[in-house]
Design a protein around this motif. Structure first.
Motif, PDB file in Angstrom:
ATOM      1  N   ASP A 145       0.805  -1.218   0.000  1.00 36.61           N
ATOM      2  CA  ASP A 145       0.000   0.000   0.000  1.00 36.61           C
ATOM      3  C   ASP A 145       0.839   1.269   0.000  1.00 36.61           C
ATOM      4  O   ASP A 145       0.314   2.373   0.073  1.00 36.61           O
ATOM      5  CB  ASP A 145      -0.943   0.005   1.197  1.00 36.61           C
ATOM      6  N   GLY A 146       2.182   1.132  -0.058  1.00 41.03           N
ATOM      7  CA  GLY A 146       3.040   2.307  -0.069  1.00 41.03           C
ATOM      8  C   GLY A 146       3.463   2.761   1.300  1.00 41.03           C
ATOM      9  O   GLY A 146       4.027   3.849   1.446  1.00 41.03           O
ATOM     10  N   SER A 147       3.255   1.947   2.318  1.00 43.42           N
ATOM     11  CA  SER A 147       3.684   2.320   3.666  1.00 43.42           C
ATOM     12  C   SER A 147       5.164   2.019   3.887  1.00 43.42           C
ATOM     13  O   SER A 147       5.756   2.517   4.851  1.00 43.42           O
ATOM     14  CB  SER A 147       2.844   1.588   4.718  1.00 43.42           C
ATOM     15  N   GLU A 148       5.764   1.218   2.988  1.00 43.06           N
ATOM     16  CA  GLU A 148       7.175   0.845   3.120  1.00 43.06           C
ATOM     17  C   GLU A 148       7.845   0.889   1.756  1.00 43.06           C
ATOM     18  O   GLU A 148       7.211   0.671   0.719  1.00 43.06           O
ATOM     19  CB  GLU A 148       7.327  -0.556   3.716  1.00 43.06           C
ATOM     20  N   ILE A 149       9.151   1.147   1.796  1.00 41.65           N
ATOM     21  CA  ILE A 149       9.997   1.072   0.601  1.00 41.65           C
ATOM     22  C   ILE A 149      11.147   0.122   0.915  1.00 41.65           C
ATOM     23  O   ILE A 149      11.768   0.220   1.988  1.00 41.65           O
ATOM     24  CB  ILE A 149      10.543   2.459   0.207  1.00 41.65           C
ATOM     25  N   VAL A 150      11.423  -0.768  -0.016  1.00 40.52           N
ATOM     26  CA  VAL A 150      12.553  -1.695   0.138  1.00 40.52           C
ATOM     27  C   VAL A 150      13.694  -1.206  -0.744  1.00 40.52           C
ATOM     28  O   VAL A 150      13.521  -1.016  -1.960  1.00 40.52           O
ATOM     29  CB  VAL A 150      12.158  -3.135  -0.244  1.00 40.52           C
ATOM     30  N   VAL A 151      14.866  -0.972  -0.123  1.00 43.11           N
ATOM     31  CA  VAL A 151      16.078  -0.583  -0.845  1.00 43.11           C
ATOM     32  C   VAL A 151      16.959  -1.819  -0.962  1.00 43.11           C
ATOM     33  O   VAL A 151      17.360  -2.402   0.055  1.00 43.11           O
ATOM     34  CB  VAL A 151      16.832   0.548  -0.120  1.00 43.11           C
ATOM     35  N   VAL A 152      17.258  -2.228  -2.195  1.00 43.23           N
ATOM     36  CA  VAL A 152      18.046  -3.434  -2.441  1.00 43.23           C
ATOM     37  C   VAL A 152      19.483  -3.029  -2.744  1.00 43.23           C
ATOM     38  O   VAL A 152      19.735  -2.196  -3.626  1.00 43.23           O
ATOM     39  CB  VAL A 152      17.465  -4.245  -3.616  1.00 43.23           C
ATOM     40  N   MET A 153      20.433  -3.625  -2.010  1.00 44.17           N
ATOM     41  CA  MET A 153      21.854  -3.325  -2.181  1.00 44.17           C
ATOM     42  C   MET A 153      22.496  -4.323  -3.155  1.00 44.17           C
ATOM     43  O   MET A 153      21.992  -5.427  -3.368  1.00 44.17           O
ATOM     44  CB  MET A 153      22.570  -3.381  -0.830  1.00 44.17           C
ATOM     45  N   ASN A 154      23.637  -3.923  -3.671  1.00 47.01           N
ATOM     46  CA  ASN A 154      24.369  -4.819  -4.579  1.00 47.01           C
ATOM     47  C   ASN A 154      25.166  -5.879  -3.833  1.00 47.01           C
ATOM     48  O   ASN A 154      25.652  -6.840  -4.417  1.00 47.01           O
ATOM     49  CB  ASN A 154      25.315  -4.020  -5.472  1.00 47.01           C
ATOM     50  N   LYS A 155      25.304  -5.744  -2.515  1.00 43.55           N
ATOM     51  CA  LYS A 155      26.057  -6.692  -1.693  1.00 43.55           C
ATOM     52  C   LYS A 155      25.602  -6.548  -0.248  1.00 43.55           C
ATOM     53  O   LYS A 155      24.856  -5.626   0.104  1.00 43.55           O
ATOM     54  CB  LYS A 155      27.563  -6.425  -1.812  1.00 43.55           C
ATOM     55  N   LYS A 156      26.068  -7.440   0.580  1.00 42.42           N
ATOM     56  CA  LYS A 156      25.716  -7.392   2.002  1.00 42.42           C
ATOM     57  C   LYS A 156      26.388  -6.190   2.673  1.00 42.42           C
ATOM     58  O   LYS A 156      27.562  -5.887   2.420  1.00 42.42           O
ATOM     59  CB  LYS A 156      26.160  -8.671   2.700  1.00 42.42           C
ATOM     60  N   VAL A 157      25.641  -5.537   3.563  1.00 39.88           N
ATOM     61  CA  VAL A 157      26.185  -4.484   4.422  1.00 39.88           C
ATOM     62  C   VAL A 157      25.932  -4.889   5.866  1.00 39.88           C
ATOM     63  O   VAL A 157      25.035  -5.684   6.161  1.00 39.88           O
ATOM     64  CB  VAL A 157      25.550  -3.110   4.109  1.00 39.88           C
ATOM     65  N   THR A 158      26.722  -4.322   6.774  1.00 40.58           N
ATOM     66  CA  THR A 158      26.593  -4.718   8.178  1.00 40.58           C
ATOM     67  C   THR A 158      25.349  -4.103   8.796  1.00 40.58           C
ATOM     68  O   THR A 158      25.005  -2.934   8.542  1.00 40.58           O
ATOM     69  CB  THR A 158      27.831  -4.290   8.981  1.00 40.58           C
ATOM     70  N   CYS A 159      24.684  -4.894   9.630  1.00 40.13           N
ATOM     71  CA  CYS A 159      23.468  -4.408  10.293  1.00 40.13           C
ATOM     72  C   CYS A 159      23.776  -3.267  11.257  1.00 40.13           C
ATOM     73  O   CYS A 159      22.960  -2.357  11.452  1.00 40.13           O
ATOM     74  CB  CYS A 159      22.791  -5.561  11.029  1.00 40.13           C
ATOM     75  N   THR A 160      24.987  -3.278  11.840  1.00 41.40           N
ATOM     76  CA  THR A 160      25.328  -2.247  12.829  1.00 41.40           C
ATOM     77  C   THR A 160      25.549  -0.888  12.190  1.00 41.40           C
ATOM     78  O   THR A 160      25.554   0.132  12.890  1.00 41.40           O
ATOM     79  CB  THR A 160      26.587  -2.660  13.602  1.00 41.40           C
ATOM     80  N   SER A 161      25.756  -0.844  10.864  1.00 37.48           N
ATOM     81  CA  SER A 161      25.974   0.449  10.205  1.00 37.48           C
ATOM     82  C   SER A 161      24.668   1.126   9.815  1.00 37.48           C
ATOM     83  O   SER A 161      24.678   2.243   9.294  1.00 37.48           O
ATOM     84  CB  SER A 161      26.859   0.264   8.965  1.00 37.48           C
ATOM     85  N   LEU A 162      23.540   0.462  10.042  1.00 40.50           N
ATOM     86  CA  LEU A 162      22.244   1.000   9.669  1.00 40.50           C
ATOM     87  C   LEU A 162      21.648   1.813  10.822  1.00 40.50           C
ATOM     88  O   LEU A 162      21.521   1.306  11.945  1.00 40.50           O
ATOM     89  CB  LEU A 162      21.292  -0.135   9.293  1.00 40.50           C
ATOM     90  N   ALA A 163      21.300   3.056  10.543  1.00 44.90           N
ATOM     91  CA  ALA A 163      20.606   3.886  11.540  1.00 44.90           C
ATOM     92  C   ALA A 163      19.138   3.476  11.555  1.00 44.90           C
ATOM     93  O   ALA A 163      18.432   3.612  10.553  1.00 44.90           O
ATOM     94  CB  ALA A 163      20.746   5.366  11.191  1.00 44.90           C
TER      95      ALA A 163
END
Length: 673
Positions: A207-225
């Protein structure tokens, strides 16, 4: 399981004192293969403490008794082949760390507990201190020992394969919470991903309440705000990003999909998602600490909810038994009929569907694998059609929208060549011939033929001739430069050979009757005898034959021609000697001078002398020769020394074969030189 046999009692009590309990299952992230730490060869990893848990058995080259005691697991990919160097350094003295390396490419990580073929390298020495791999090490692996054994904690550097995924188990044998550092150094392999983090694409969810951003590779979970400040979203409306979460971060350390929760539902239109530095002071980083560049962006078009169409089918090149159906949005895996009844396929050849499954994560998949009952082996255009399956529905996406029945996609099979073997066995009398042919379909240009797995030809239509009768198999590998195929058929070389043979005495006396015995192969059905005396016969059991008495030694040739039901024939021959006389006599003189005349002394014509015993004595009464075989003759020597001319005495005893009479003879013979 404990690995030190002599140290087992002491360590048992040490375990009880240190932990007060038996080791528990590992629940901390990183302490099992499925939640392994991602590591990079460019950074030094520090593990400050090690929770006590584990003890699941691990297959090793050392046999049984080894386990992932108090473990941590690390995962990495080899980007450049070479030798792997690393060091595990305990943070405290008298700490025993062990390790084992696995190649898990294409395997479930949990197979490390059961699949011994995943083993790459290890060191389980019971020695304290740093451990790992080294160019100076002398052994490929070490097995368990007591500390005083002083075994090396360093193994030789294993060679890694580019593109392969590896798991490194670090097992803390000593039951303390003390940790260690892990660094990769000294080797030639690279486990540093040269690709920088980048935004691959983005899409709005439901319904447009979320957007999924797809990365080209894995990134660390701890670097995500988690407040979503690593990204900005601009467009017709949406109220900005409220929060962010990494898909899979609850159970792992890295992610390639970021879910942005919007403050309000998006309005229809085109949006831009841009990367920036979040309130945590950084953008997203991978496990090598490479950062996502600010300003990286992706655009997406949000429209009102509507069914997700079947997007495409992965190219079908060469013979395939699985089709990859791709969707632009994730589909609900529970709506895929496992028996494949959601789909039907029509085209230039009948295609039956065996099953279907999604490549599912969190209950959704953007790919459905359609498994066929038999591979498609015909080039042409096919049509895949969606219908309601045995589960009562078609396919439903993650937003609950149903893709309508009747939706279809066409796909073209290309470059298919099939190894269809055309064969004909021609049976012969001496050997069989196998005529082989491939019809050249699919523009085939290369053929490899083998008989019983032994390659014998690269022709399109080879001929194979053999006397190896019985059951065999022929294998064909065919290629057109783009695709290949293999097939095998069985065939039989029938044995139609025939062998003529018979037995008969090769020497006989003038008055003897000669008997012939058929020894031809068992498949003989016709016999044609020629006895050499003018007589013939077509009986298998030939009548006895007599030969003319002409007063001289005469040679005859007898033959037997045999034939079988297949018309195959063979002929056997035998030379017969009819003697002038069979009167047994000993010469009165002989001349052993090598001229080929009268060179030996022996009983003449002793063909019917059974139990023969012939002796020769010199003038002193010494026995200088004896034999029980009348064909063995005295050459006038004793111990290779020529004996002098003179008179020698002989005795001859035998039993006449025809009469059964025992005969004893004695006489003299003159040796003349």
């Amino acid at each position: 399981m404990l690995k030190w046999v002599k140290y087992i009692i002491f360590l048992f009590f040490l375990d009880l004192m240190a932990s007060g309990t038996i080791a528990q299952s590992c629940t901390t992230k990183g302490q099992n293969p499925t939640t392994a730490f991602p590591v990079c060869g460019a950074t030094k990893f520090t593990q400050s403490s090690v929770p006590i848990c584990g003890d699941a058995a691990i297959p090793t080259l050392c046999g049984g008794g080894y386990s992932d005691k108090n473990p941590y697991w690390y995962k990495f990919t080899c980007f450049s082949a070479g030798a792997l160097g690393f060091i595990i350094t305990p943070l405290a003295a008298n700490e025993d760390y062990d390790w084992q390396l696995f190649d898990v490419t294409g395997h479930d990580p949990m197979e490390v507990y059961s699949n011994a073929s995943l083993y790459v390298s290890s060191n389980w020495a019971g020695t304290y201190g740093a451990t790992g791999t080294s160019a100076n090490a002398s052994v490929a692996y070490e097995c368990g020992s007591i500390p005083s054994a002083g075994k090396s904690t360093f193994s030789t550097m294993p060679n890694l394969i580019a593109g392969h995924q590896y798991l490194l188990l670090v097992s803390h044998f000593t039951d303390t919470q003390s940790g260690y550092t892990l660094s990769f150094e000294g080797g030639t392999a690279s486990i540093v991903d040269p690709a920088l983090p980048a935004v691959k694409n983005a899409y709005a969810v439901c319904d447009g309440s979320e957007i999924v951003v797809v990365m080209n590779k894995k990134v660390t979970c701890t670097s995500l705000a988690t407040n979503g400040t690593d990204f900005t979203v601009t467009g017709p409306g949406g109220g900005g990003v409220a929060s962010a979460a990494g898909n899979g971060c609850s159970i792992g350390f890295d992610t390639d999909s970021i879910i942005l929760k919007m403050n309000s539902i998006l309005s229809p239109g085109t949006y831009t998602v841009s990367a920036k530095i979040g309130t945590d002071g950084n953008t997203l980083t991978d496990y090598c600490d490479y950062s996502l560049a600010t300003g990286q962006l992706a655009s997406l078009k949000f429209i009102a909810l509507q069914p997700t169409p079947m997007d495409s089918i992965s190219p079908v090149i060469c013979i395939k038994d699985t089709l990859q159906l791709v969707f632009s949005k994730p589909m609900n895996c529970s709506t895929i009929a496992a028996d494949g009844s959601d789909f039907s396929i029509t085209g230039p050849a009948a295609v039956a569907i065996k099953s279907a499954r999604g490549v599912c994560s969190n209950g959704v998949s953007t790919t459905i694998q359609i498994i066929l009952s038999a591979p498609i082996s015909v080039n042409g255009v096919f049509l895949l059609k969606l219908k309601a399956g045995s589960d009562g529905n078609t396919l439903i996406d993650e937003c609950g929208q149903t893709t309508p029945a009747g939706a279809s996609l066409s796909f073209t099979t290309q470059n298919i060549t099939t190894a269809n073997i055309q064969s004909l066995v021609q049976t012969g009398c001496k050997s069989d011939t196998l005529l082989l042919n491939h019809n050249g379909n699919g523009s085939a240009t290369k053929w490899i033929w083998a008989i019983d797995s032994v390659v014998f030809s690269s022709l399109q239509s080879p001929v194979f001739i053999s006397k190896a009768f019985g059951k065999h198999s022929v294998q064909l590998t065919v290629s057109n430069g783009k695709c290949s195929d293999f097939s095998q058929i069985n065939f039989v070389f029938d044995d139609h050979t025939i062998k003529a043979n018979f037995s008969a005495a090769d020497t006989l006396c003038p008055s003897d009757t000669l008997h012939f015995t058929d020894l031809s192969s068992s498949n003989t059905i016709a016999w044609n005898w020629s006895f050499g005396n003018g007589n013939t016969s077509t009986l298998q059991f030939a009548p006895a034959q007599s030969y003319p008495q002409n007063g001289r030694k005469t040679k005859y040739t007898a033959s037997l021609a045999a034939k079988n039901i297949y018309g195959c024939a063979d002929t056997a021959y035998k030379n017969l000697i009819v003697l002038a006389s069979c009167y047994v006599a000993v010469p009165t003189a002989f001349t052993p001078n090598g001229d080929g005349l009268n060179d030996y002394l022996y009983p003449l014509n002793a063909f019917k002398a059974d139990n023969l015993y012939f002796r020769i004595f010199n003038r002193y009464g010494q026995k200088i020769f004896e034999t029980k075989d009348w064909t063995k003759k005295w050459d006038g020597r004793l111990n290779s020394i020529p004996q002098p001319s003179g008179t020698y005495v002989w005795t001859l005893d035998y039993v006449d074969r025809d009469s059964g009479q025992k005969i004893s003879l004695k006489g003299t013979t003159v040796l003349i030189r």
